[in-house]
Design a protein around this motif. Structure first.
Motif, mmCIF file in Angstrom:
data_model
loop_
_atom_site.group_PDB
_atom_site.id
_atom_site.type_symbol
_atom_site.label_atom_id
_atom_site.label_comp_id
_atom_site.label_asym_id
_atom_site.label_seq_id
_atom_site.Cartn_x
_atom_site.Cartn_y
_atom_site.Cartn_z
ATOM 1 N N THR A 31 7.554 -28.599 -14.011
ATOM 2 C CA THR A 31 6.960 -27.017 -14.117
ATOM 3 C C THR A 31 5.613 -27.047 -14.708
ATOM 4 O OG1 THR A 31 8.411 -26.615 -15.757
ATOM 5 C CG2 THR A 31 9.334 -26.522 -13.519
ATOM 6 N N THR A 38 3.789 -30.248 -20.845
ATOM 7 C CA THR A 38 2.845 -29.736 -21.967
ATOM 8 C C THR A 38 1.723 -30.640 -22.070
ATOM 9 O OG1 THR A 38 4.797 -29.049 -23.236
ATOM 10 C CG2 THR A 38 3.102 -29.086 -24.383
ATOM 11 N N PRO A 97 9.298 -29.078 -18.052
ATOM 12 C CA PRO A 97 8.108 -28.498 -18.366
ATOM 13 C C PRO A 97 7.089 -29.466 -18.698
ATOM 14 C CG PRO A 97 9.632 -27.723 -19.961
ATOM 15 C CD PRO A 97 10.304 -28.643 -18.765
ATOM 16 N N PRO A 99 2.748 -25.223 -17.086
ATOM 17 C CA PRO A 99 2.680 -24.563 -18.237
ATOM 18 C C PRO A 99 2.679 -22.921 -17.741
ATOM 19 C CG PRO A 99 1.142 -26.504 -18.236
ATOM 20 C CD PRO A 99 1.537 -26.449 -16.979
ATOM 21 N N ASP A 100 2.129 -22.600 -16.693
ATOM 22 C CA ASP A 100 2.091 -21.369 -15.912
ATOM 23 C C ASP A 100 2.379 -21.348 -14.644
ATOM 24 O OD1 ASP A 100 1.028 -18.913 -15.058
ATOM 25 O OD2 ASP A 100 -0.566 -18.865 -16.011
ATOM 26 N N PRO A 101 3.579 -20.650 -14.338
ATOM 27 C CA PRO A 101 4.087 -20.733 -13.046
ATOM 28 C C PRO A 101 2.964 -20.299 -11.967
ATOM 29 C CG PRO A 101 5.565 -19.921 -14.571
ATOM 30 C CD PRO A 101 4.391 -19.984 -15.414
ATOM 31 N N THR A 119 5.961 -29.489 -8.394
ATOM 32 C CA THR A 119 7.599 -29.017 -7.971
ATOM 33 C C THR A 119 8.367 -30.161 -7.259
ATOM 34 O OG1 THR A 119 6.710 -27.583 -6.234
ATOM 35 C CG2 THR A 119 6.942 -26.722 -8.622
ATOM 36 N N SER A 122 12.177 -31.495 -22.429
ATOM 37 C CA SER A 122 12.443 -30.995 -23.996
ATOM 38 C C SER A 122 12.689 -32.160 -24.793
ATOM 39 C CB SER A 122 13.965 -30.409 -23.925
ATOM 40 O OG SER A 122 14.973 -31.251 -23.310
#
Length: 200
Positions: A165, A192, A190, A167-169, A160, A100
């Motif tokens: 993480t 980006t 996450p 962008p698309d799990p 992981t 973040s």
């Protein structure tokens, strides 16, 4: 083979190599057009150009968009050249972020090798070159979406394992991270990619 940084004069050749590397077999045109070729601006030539433009691989379009984005890092765009100085491969890392607080990171790709030069170590040399340069510039990590069997040889591991993480799990273990010397274990969250990855 020589690995060097991309120059402006390489852009068209890089686009051609990327298009060839990612071309679908059913969209490849015949290698020998009828003789004599049509004039450059004839209706048949323009129609052929239009047909070819509709089958440009998304990776080639993505590369064009990355090159004019805020995420473009010219010092991390490398070409491989053949015996005659022709471009036979290309790799790039662009600016990405983690978490973040948008900590700086890199996204690798596309990696392209012309089909005539695949399985000869060109991709291997390109990835080693861009990872070495990223490390020398003090970057913390490189992320990518790709084959674990191929990229594992460069030290990439599922993201992981590092608390990062995708962008698309749904990408699962195909989204991988390679840590560099400046990496800190506190770097989590996450990932980006540069903006064109979301749009193209």
């Amino acid at each position: 083979m020589l690995i060097r940084r991309e120059t402006r004069s390489d852009i068209d050749a890089i686009r051609a190599v990327t298009s060839a590397a990612f071309a679908k077999s059913d969209t490849v045109s015949t290698p020998n057009p009828p003789n004599p070729p049509d004039p450059p601006n004839s209706p048949s030539t323009l129609a052929t150009r239009h047909a070819l433009n509709t089958t440009v691989p998304v990776e080639a379009t993505l590369l064009d968009e990355l090159r004019v984005s805020d995420g473009w890092l010219p010092a991390l765009s490398f070409v491989a050249t053949g015996d005659r100085g022709e471009v036979i491969g290309h790799v790039v890392c662009t600016r990405g972020h983690v978490g973040s607080d948008l900590a700086l990171a890199l996204g690798l790709g596309p990696l392209s090798v012309h089909p005539a030069h695949q399985r000869h170590g060109v991709g291997l040399a390109l990835v080693h070159a861009v990872l070495g340069a990223a490390d020398a510039f003090g970057e913390s990590l490189v992320a990518l979406l790709g084959s674990p069997a191929y990229y594992g040889r460069f030290g990439f591991r599922p993201s992981t394992e590092y608390g990062i993480t995708a962008p698309d799990p749904a990408w699962g273990d195909y989204f991988q991270v390679r840590t560099l010397t400046a990496y800190q274990p506190s770097l989590k969250g996450p990932f980006t990619y540069a903006e064109p990855f979301d749009r193209v």
